[in-house]
Design an enzyme around this catalytic site. Structure first.
Site, PDB file in Angstrom:
ATOM      1  N   ASP A  95      14.987  85.541  32.747  1.00 49.83           N
ATOM      2  CA  ASP A  95      14.594  85.181  34.035  1.00 49.83           C
ATOM      3  C   ASP A  95      13.507  86.044  34.271  1.00 49.83           C
ATOM      4  OD1 ASP A  95      17.118  84.084  33.989  1.00 49.83           O
ATOM      5  OD2 ASP A  95      17.564  84.664  36.095  1.00 49.83           O
ATOM      6  N   LYS A 158      13.339  79.533  39.913  1.00 46.99           N
ATOM      7  CA  LYS A 158      14.480  80.467  40.637  1.00 46.99           C
ATOM      8  C   LYS A 158      13.809  80.974  41.779  1.00 46.99           C
ATOM      9  CE  LYS A 158      16.802  84.694  39.722  1.00 46.99           C
ATOM     10  NZ  LYS A 158      17.226  85.743  38.759  1.00 46.99           N
ATOM     11  N   LYS A 188      17.528  77.479  40.520  1.00 46.63           N
ATOM     12  CA  LYS A 188      18.651  78.864  40.624  1.00 46.63           C
ATOM     13  C   LYS A 188      18.373  79.401  41.978  1.00 46.63           C
ATOM     14  CE  LYS A 188      20.043  83.074  38.840  1.00 46.63           C
ATOM     15  NZ  LYS A 188      19.952  84.165  37.543  1.00 46.63           N
TER      16      LYS A 188
END
EC number: 4.1.2.4
Length: 231
Positions: A95, A158, A188
């Protein structure tokens, strides 16, 4: 639209069970892994210095790690090296945080190049998620950054680190991000997803993964104490 997901088992499978506190210890992370397995979450998400993790044999648990976290103000070559080391140490997913300043200045080609550098260190089938810090961006900037992420080959966009003062995930941001990426990437939601209702709302808006630190409380249908805690 009404989400069909109403049970804790289904919701748990969406969760990256997260521990990113600077003071986290190896014992804390070991406890995180144990709890994640008990809860049935999709993965654990930790800081890169906590790798490698020991996952019990037979456990169906992925390992996610952050990169360029939480500011994103790292040289791309450093982010790429950090991601490569994380993959070598057993991470299944990375991430990464974009350079938010580049996005604010409209330098979306630079944002894309930054993501591409990390993507090169995270070869498929390893998963790359791109943290855009949506609360710090305008809608137009969110759209442009999501397009840059897709063009760079990201698997997910995300919402948030959970550490930015502008805030975390919102239903509006998740919906806009999903509308932008469509079937080209997943979304996300992270940062402030603390209740069962929060989780349902984010999934209904288009999230297919949730970053959650208080997973046990969320799955129990309660809001954990310390609601201001960043994860």
């Amino acid at each position: 639209m009404t989400t069909p997901l109403v049970d804790t088992v289904s919701i748990a499978s969406y969760i990256d069970h997260t521990l990113l506190k600077p003071e986290a210890t190896t014992a804390d992370v070991a406890a995180l892994v144990t709890e994640a397995i008990a809860l049935g979450t999709y993965s654990v998400c930790v800081s890169p210095s906590m790798l490698p993790l020991t996952i019990p044999a037979g456990a169906d648990l992925k390992v996610a790690v952050v990169c360029g976290f939480p500011s994103g103000k790292h040289h791309s070559i450093i982010k790429a090296a950090e991601a490569a080391l994380s993959i070598a140490q057993g991470a299944d997913e990375v991430d990464m945080v974009i350079d938010i300043g580049s996005a604010k200045e409209g330098r979306f080609a630079d944002v894309q190049a930054d993501i591409s550098a990390v993507r090169a260190s995270v070869p498929a089938p390893k998963v790359l998620k791109v943290i855009i810090e949506s609360a710090a961006l305008t809608d137009a900037e969110i759209v442009a950054v999501c397009e840059a992420a897709v063009s760079a080959g990201a698997d997910f966009v995300k919402t948030s680190t959970g550490f930015h003062p502008a805030g975390g995930a919102t239903v509006h941001a998740v919906r806009l991000m999903k509308q932008t990426v469509g079937d080209r990437a997943q979304v996300k939601a992270s940062g402030g997803v603390r209740s069962f209702d929060d989780a349902l709302a984010m999934i209904e808006a288009g999230a297919s993964r949730l970053g959650v630190s208080g997973s046990a409380a969320l799955l129990a249908g309660a809001t954990p104490t310390g609601a201001a805690e960043a994860y």
